[in-house]
Write an enzyme that holds these catalytic residues in place. Structure first.
Site, short mmCIF file in Angstrom:
data_model
loop_
_atom_site.label_atom_id
_atom_site.label_comp_id
_atom_site.label_asym_id
_atom_site.label_seq_id
_atom_site.Cartn_x
_atom_site.Cartn_y
_atom_site.Cartn_z
N ARG A 57 0.83 -1.21 0.00
CA ARG A 57 0.00 0.00 0.00
C ARG A 57 0.87 1.27 0.00
NH1 ARG A 57 -3.19 2.73 4.31
NH2 ARG A 57 -5.01 3.68 3.32
N HIS B 47 0.46 4.20 -2.71
CA HIS B 47 0.17 5.59 -2.33
C HIS B 47 1.29 6.54 -2.75
CE1 HIS B 47 -3.40 5.37 0.61
NE2 HIS B 47 -3.44 4.32 -0.20
N ASP B 48 2.50 6.03 -2.86
CA ASP B 48 3.58 6.87 -3.36
C ASP B 48 3.39 7.15 -4.85
OD1 ASP B 48 6.11 8.22 -3.46
OD2 ASP B 48 6.99 6.40 -4.32
N PRO C 258 -7.44 7.05 -4.52
CA PRO C 258 -8.79 6.47 -4.40
C PRO C 258 -9.13 6.20 -2.94
CG PRO C 258 -7.50 5.33 -6.08
CD PRO C 258 -6.54 6.21 -5.33
N ASP D 3 -9.71 -9.78 3.49
CA ASP D 3 -10.09 -11.09 2.98
C ASP D 3 -10.17 -12.04 4.17
OD1 ASP D 3 -10.23 -13.64 1.91
OD2 ASP D 3 -8.26 -13.58 0.96
N ASP E 124 -3.52 -14.60 -2.72
CA ASP E 124 -4.17 -15.55 -3.62
C ASP E 124 -5.37 -14.88 -4.28
OD1 ASP E 124 -6.13 -15.44 -1.62
OD2 ASP E 124 -5.57 -17.37 -0.75
N ASN F 226 -3.74 9.03 4.15
CA ASN F 226 -2.52 8.46 4.72
C ASN F 226 -2.42 8.54 6.23
OD1 ASN F 226 -1.55 7.90 2.12
ND2 ASN F 226 -0.52 9.89 1.95
N GLY G 32 3.83 10.53 -9.14
CA GLY G 32 4.64 9.42 -9.64
C GLY G 32 5.45 8.74 -8.55
N ASP H 48 8.26 8.40 -6.62
CA ASP H 48 9.42 9.24 -6.32
C ASP H 48 9.79 9.25 -4.85
OD1 ASP H 48 7.26 10.61 -5.28
OD2 ASP H 48 7.73 12.53 -6.22
N HIS I 111 -5.96 -6.38 -2.15
CA HIS I 111 -6.73 -6.51 -0.92
C HIS I 111 -6.96 -7.97 -0.53
CE1 HIS I 111 -8.53 -2.18 -1.15
NE2 HIS I 111 -7.26 -2.20 -0.78
N THR I 112 -6.29 -8.87 -1.20
CA THR I 112 -6.29 -10.26 -0.77
C THR I 112 -5.48 -10.43 0.51
OG1 THR I 112 -5.83 -12.54 -1.43
CG2 THR I 112 -4.28 -10.87 -2.16
N SER J 154 8.13 10.31 -2.48
CA SER J 154 7.67 11.52 -1.79
C SER J 154 6.90 11.19 -0.51
CB SER J 154 6.80 12.37 -2.71
OG SER J 154 5.68 11.64 -3.20
#
Length: 324
Positions: free
Chosen positions: A59, A63-64, A160, A243, A251, A91, A69, A71, A190-191, A73
Site C-alpha cells: 500500500r 500511495h507513493d 482512491p 479477505d 491468492d 494516509n 509518480g 518518487d 486486498h487479498t 515523496s
C-alpha cells in the site's frame, strides 16, 4: 527463504523500458550487486515480526506512485517548514511501513553508500512483500531517483478512497495512466491486509441513509462485522481482514469473496456493479494463474508511473528527508 507456491516472472520488452527513461534490470549490477538480497532479507525479517507489514508495504508503494509518480515523496517526514504527504487524509494514521524501508535503506547504505534510491528500495520491497506472501514475482527495472519534494494537496485528492463509486476510482487510475483492467487487478492487493472499521462501517448500519445495511453485503458477514465494529466512534480504528478467508496469503480469494458479496470495502464490492469489471472479477475468481500474471503486469505499470531518472532528483541518504 522463498517458499513460493506459484511464481510468475513477467518479461518486459526493451521498448517499454526505453519509454521510461534510463530504467533497466541491471542498473545496480556493478554498483550494488547485493541489493536484491538486502531488500529481500529486510522484508522477510519485518514480516517475521509483523504479519501485517506485507500489505502495508504494498500500500505504501501504491500511495507513493499515485501522487506525483513513484518518487518516494510519501517517505518524506514533516518538518517545521515542510508539510509532506504522510498526514494527508488517505494516509494519516493509516499508511505504515516507513521504519521497514528506513532499516533496509540503512543496510543498503552500509553496503553501497549514496547509490540506491529510496524509491527503488520501496518498489523492490513491494514485490518481495507479495512474493513472500505466496504471490507472483516480476522483474523490476531500476534506476529511479528520489523526488525533492512532496505534494500534500495531491495526496488528499488523487488517491482512491474506500467510499468512492467505480467511475471516480477509474478516473483516478486513468489520470496516472492505468486502465480499467488495472483497477480490477490492483484491487486484488486486498487479498492481504486489514482495514479499519471506519472504512466500511457505513455499510453496516445506515447505508446511504436507508437505516439498513448495504444490500450488496453478505448478511452473515455483516453480522460478524457488527460484533467487531459496533456503531460507536471508539470502534472506528478496530481492524478487520480485507479477505476473511486467507488474510495473510496472496491468492485469488479476494475475487471469490466479491462474487459472494463478501467484499469488505464498498470500493471493492462495486467491481461487481459493472458488467465489464464483474466479468474480470469472475475470471480471476476461477483462474489464480491468470490473476498472478495480470497482477505482475499491472505492478510493473504502477512502478513506472512518473519516474525520475538521469540527473534529476537525487539519491537520498535518509528516506525521510532530502539531502539539501
Amino acid at each position: 527463504m522463498h517458499q513460493i507456491n506459484s511464481v510468475v516472472v513477467l518479461l518486459v520488452s526493451c521498448s517499454f523500458l526505453l519509454a521510461n527513461g534510463q530504467l533497466n534490470y541491471y542498473y545496480y549490477y556493478s554498483s550494488c550487486p547485493n541489493l536484491p538480497m538486502i531488500v529481500q532479507y529486510g522484508v522477510w525479517a519485518a514480516m517475521k515480526n509483523d504479519t501485517r507489514i506485507a500489505a502495508s508495504l504494498l500500500r505504501l508503494h501504491f500511495h507513493d506512485c499515485f501522487v506525483n509518480g513513484c518518487d518516494a515523496s510519501i517517505l518524506l517526514d514533516d518538518t517545521k517548514t515542510f508539510k509532506g504527504e504522510q498526514n494527508a487524509g488517505p494516509n494519516s494514521n493509516s499508511v505504515r511501513g516507513f521504519e521497514v524501508i528506513d532499516n533496509i535503506k540503512a543496510d543498503v547504505e552500509r553496503a553501497c553508500p549514496l547509490t540506491v534510491s529510496c524509491v527503488d528500495i520501496l518498489t523492490l520491497a513491494a514485490r518481495e512483500a507479495v512474493v513472500l506472501s505466496g504471490g507472483p514475482s516480476w522483474l523490476v527495472a531500476l534506476g529511479r531517483r528520489d523526488g525533492l519534494t512532496a505534494n500534500l494537496k495531491a495526496a488528499n485528492t488523487n488517491l482512491p478512497t474506500p467510499f468512492e463509486p467505480l467511475a471516480n476510482i477509474t478516473a483516478k487510475f486513468a489520470a496516472v495512466g492505468l486502465d480499467l483492467k488495472d483497477v480490477v487487478v490492483l484491487s486484488g492487493a486486498h487479498t492481504i491486509g486489514l482495514a479499519q472499521c471506519f472504512t466500511f462501517k457505513h455499510r453496516l448500519y445506515n447505508f446511504k441513509g436507508t437505516g439498513q445495511p448495504d444490500p450488496n453485503l453478505d448478511s452473515s458477514l455483516a453480522s460478524n462485522l457488527k460484533a467487531s465494529c459496533p456503531n460507536v466512534d471508539k470502534s472506528n480504528t478496530n481492524l478487520n481482514s480485507l479477505d476473511v478467508v486467507t488474510t495473510y496469503k496472496f491468492d485469488n480469494a479476494y475475487y471469490k469473496n466479491l462474487v459472494n458479496n463478501a467484499g469488505l470495502l464498498e470500493s471493492d464490492q462495486t467491481l461487481m456493479s459493472d458488467p465489464q469489471t464483474a466479468s474480470m472479477v469472475k475470471s480471476y475468481s476461477m483462474d489464480p494463474y491468470l490473476f498472478n500474471m495480470d497482477f505482475a503486469a499491472s505492478m510493473v505499470k504502477l512502478g513506472n508511473i512518473g519516474v525520475i531518472t538521469g540527473q534529476d532528483g537525487e539519491i537520498r541518504k535518509k528516506c525521510g528527508k532530502v539531502n539539501r
